[in-house]
Motif scaffolding. Structure first.
Motif, PDB file in Angstrom:
ATOM      1  N   PHE A 154       0.837  -1.208   0.000  1.00 13.25           N
ATOM      2  CA  PHE A 154       0.000   0.000   0.000  1.00 13.25           C
ATOM      3  C   PHE A 154       0.873   1.260   0.000  1.00 13.25           C
ATOM      4  O   PHE A 154       0.749   2.116  -0.871  1.00 13.25           O
ATOM      5  N   ASP A 155       1.774   1.359   0.992  1.00 12.42           N
ATOM      6  CA  ASP A 155       2.627   2.551   1.083  1.00 12.42           C
ATOM      7  C   ASP A 155       3.825   2.213   1.950  1.00 12.42           C
ATOM      8  O   ASP A 155       3.693   2.006   3.167  1.00 12.42           O
ATOM      9  N   TRP A 156       4.999   2.144   1.343  1.00 14.22           N
ATOM     10  CA  TRP A 156       6.185   1.722   2.087  1.00 14.22           C
ATOM     11  C   TRP A 156       6.585   2.743   3.146  1.00 14.22           C
ATOM     12  O   TRP A 156       7.140   2.397   4.195  1.00 14.22           O
ATOM     13  N   ARG A 157       6.279   4.008   2.903  1.00 16.87           N
ATOM     14  CA  ARG A 157       6.660   5.045   3.875  1.00 16.87           C
ATOM     15  C   ARG A 157       5.840   4.888   5.168  1.00 16.87           C
ATOM     16  O   ARG A 157       6.398   4.923   6.272  1.00 16.87           O
ATOM     17  N   MET A 158       4.523   4.723   5.010  1.00 16.65           N
ATOM     18  CA  MET A 158       3.667   4.539   6.176  1.00 16.65           C
ATOM     19  C   MET A 158       3.952   3.206   6.876  1.00 16.65           C
ATOM     20  O   MET A 158       3.850   3.096   8.112  1.00 16.65           O
ATOM     21  N   SER A 159       4.338   2.215   6.096  1.00 15.21           N
ATOM     22  CA  SER A 159       4.674   0.914   6.678  1.00 15.21           C
ATOM     23  C   SER A 159       5.906   1.017   7.566  1.00 15.21           C
ATOM     24  O   SER A 159       5.944   0.450   8.671  1.00 15.21           O
TER      25      SER A 159
END
Length: 569
Positions: A154-159
């Protein structure tokens, strides 16, 4: 992997397989709790984007989620709790079976409170661990890894903002393992000291009262009880330091998700729906991980209990062939050496022969090794040097239970069971009829005192025969040996607790029993061994003299001196 789990957690093969099932069940349960999050994500997306709601989809999805969670939880409950209870029983039986085959030298280094605690308390603690801690720990770790991988799509930054706290939190608890193990060992030592003190108090209450030592002893016992309390507080505090610190760091993940999400929302690189999904996921993700941190600490503390079990499981056992066909029943000691501990010598170069059809008496000063010799003859311990043969066969190569079928033994310290007189005697031969038991009891002069008991031979005699006198207990033990009627008889101070009249009667009964049998007798009364065919004098672990009573009396040696001293007394 199954073998590794068996060793790590002191499990049976089936128990290890059930543990794997339990872990997988916890993984499925944790993943099932994420389905409602996904359903809510779709609902929020539809609302934010103004799409018409498909009520059938959401109602059907909710029902499916409920059904899935119910089924998975039911499977998880059965795979962890029920399987653990079965394994707990298997573990206790396995420990008992192992103890049955371990040489008696092991029991000389262990006290009963310690072994009882291992079979009961340690098994109970591990039962709790394998129903609550271990499956949930591994289930949380595996499910978190799966969810973490999914989040990166979904989103590596938020992960990264959500997951950076995980390795740090687990590292804090994991690297505290040595500290927690040390605290757990000290707590266990305090518990064992307290248990020993309580058991000793109960066993010696008569001596304590007779010496007015109760108050002084209870003060020492109070200190041991308080030491258990103190060690428990220290252990809990030591664990809490690491678990609470790890939990605080874990909670920082929620803050970093909120901050990172707000930043990415502001620059337009993140949608509100995805931001909302991450907030939902981390709120659900950290709950099982919070429990996993506590479970990890609990699993680490179980290493002490597992180590105590493995000490029993790893101990060497006495083995041998069950095919035993001796040529007669002569017992031959040939240059036998033995020590209970490495730094001491109990027997050295002991050589003699106890012939079938003869009475061989072991005499000598206390501590000379007489009882040790009789125990070695029955392979209660294995010797360090030399050989012991029975009928020409080395007893170290014979299965202990097969070997002991050849022996009737009367110990100096009699052990009775909380059962009837009849059943206590029947232990000598379990398939004996009532008539055979009564005949053995009569031969051992039990009739007189049994007839005075409320229910005769059906009277319960209490734990270890507490309702009987020492002489009465000894006669029941002799009746057992008479009932077994084995070809070899070991008597260790068998008449020590009898008066002169009963000793004479027992000697007559024994004289009928020993015909054509090998008899090894230990006695301090020279009157008891005066009719022996051969006397072996042991002093400081060596054979000082051996021969017939008449021949030894002609020498100016230890035996003659012992006879002279007892006559003087």
């Amino acid at each position: 992997m199954i073998t590794k789990l068996q060793r790590t957690f002191a499990l049976s093969e089936q128990g290890a397989k059930d543990l794997v099932k339990g872990c997988l069940a916890c993984v499925l349960q944790n993943l099932s709790f994420m389905f409602p999050v996904g359903l809510l994500f779709f609902l929020v997306s539809d609302l934010l984007e103004g799409r018409p709601l498909n009520m059938a989809f959401y109602i059907g999805g909710s029902l499916i989620c409920l059904l899935l969670i119910f089924l998975v939880t039911f499977f998880q409950y059965n795979a962890t709790y029920f399987a653990t209870y079965i394994e707990s029983g298997v573990r206790r039986i396995s420990l008992a079976e192992k103890l049955r085959k371990i040489p008696l030298s092991f029991f000389g280094k262990k006290d009963l409170a310690d072994l009882t605690s291992t079979i009961m308390a340690d098994c109970t603690y591990l039962e709790q661990s394998f129903s609550h801690y271990v499956p949930e720990l591994f289930g949380s770790i595996i499910s978190t890894v799966i969810i973490a991988i999914s989040l990166f799509f979904f989103d590596w930054r938020m992960s990264l903002a959500a997951l950076w706290v995980l390795p740090i939190s687990f590292a804090i608890v994991y690297f505290s393992a040595k500290v927690q193990e040390r605290l757990s060992r000290k707590q266990m030592d305090a518990k064992m000291a307290c248990a020993d003190g309580i058991q000793e108090c109960l066993e010696t209450v008569q001596d304590l009262r007779s010496n007015n030592a109760e108050e002084a002893y209870m003060k020492g016992l109070d200190r041991k009880i308080k030491a258990v309390e103190r060690r428990a507080v220290i252990s809990e505090f030591g664990t809490a330091i690491f678990v609470v610190s790890a939990s605080l760091i874990l909670k920082l993940g929620i803050a970093t998700v909120a901050l990172a999400g707000a930043f990415f929302l502001a620059d337009g690189s993140l949608t509100v729906a995805v931001f909302f999904m991450y907030l939902l996921v981390v709120s659900r993700l950290y709950d099982p991980l919070q429990a996993a941190l506590q479970n990890l600490a609990a699993v680490i503390s179980t290493r002490t209990n597992i180590g105590r079990m493995n000490e029993i499981f790893d101990h060497s056992i006495q083995e041998g062939t069950k095919d035993f066909s001796p040529s007669g029943c002569d017992i031959v000691f040939d240059r036998v050496g033995f020590a209970y501990n490495e730094d001491e010598t109990v027997l050295q170069e002991v050589s003699f022969t106890a012939k079938q059809g003869e009475v061989t008496a072991l005499v000598g000063p206390s501590g000379g090794g007489k009882t040790t010799v009789s125990r070695l003859a029955a392979r209660f311990w294995d010797i360090d040097r030399g050989t012991i043969t029975l009928g020409g066969q080395d007893i170290s190569r014979i299965d202990p239970e097969t070997l002991l079928s050849m022996y009737s033994i009367v110990f100096q310290d009699v052990t009775l069971f909380n059962n009837t007189v009849m059943e206590n005697i029947r232990i000598g031969r379990r398939d004996a009829t009532d008539e055979e038991v009564l005949a053995a009891a009569k031969a051992a002069c039990c009739d007189q005192f049994v007839s005075e008991l409320p229910l005769g031979y059906d009277t319960m005699i209490g734990e270890n025969g507490t309702t009987l006198s020492g002489g009465e207990r000894q006669r029941i033990s002799i009746a057992r040996a008479l009932l077994k009627d084995a070809p070899i008889i070991l008597l260790d101070e068998a008449t020590a607790s009898l008066d002169v009249e009963n000793e004479t009667l027992i000697q007559e009964a024994l004289s009928r029993l020993i015909k054509d049998k090998t008899v090894l007798i230990i006695a301090h009364r020279m009157r008891t061994v005066a009719g022996a065919d051969k006397i072996v004098v042991l002093e400081e672990g060596k054979v000082a003299e051996q021969g017939t009573p008449e021949a030894l009396l002609q020498r100016d040696g230890i035996y003659r001196n012992m006879v002279r001293l007892q006559q003087a007394v």
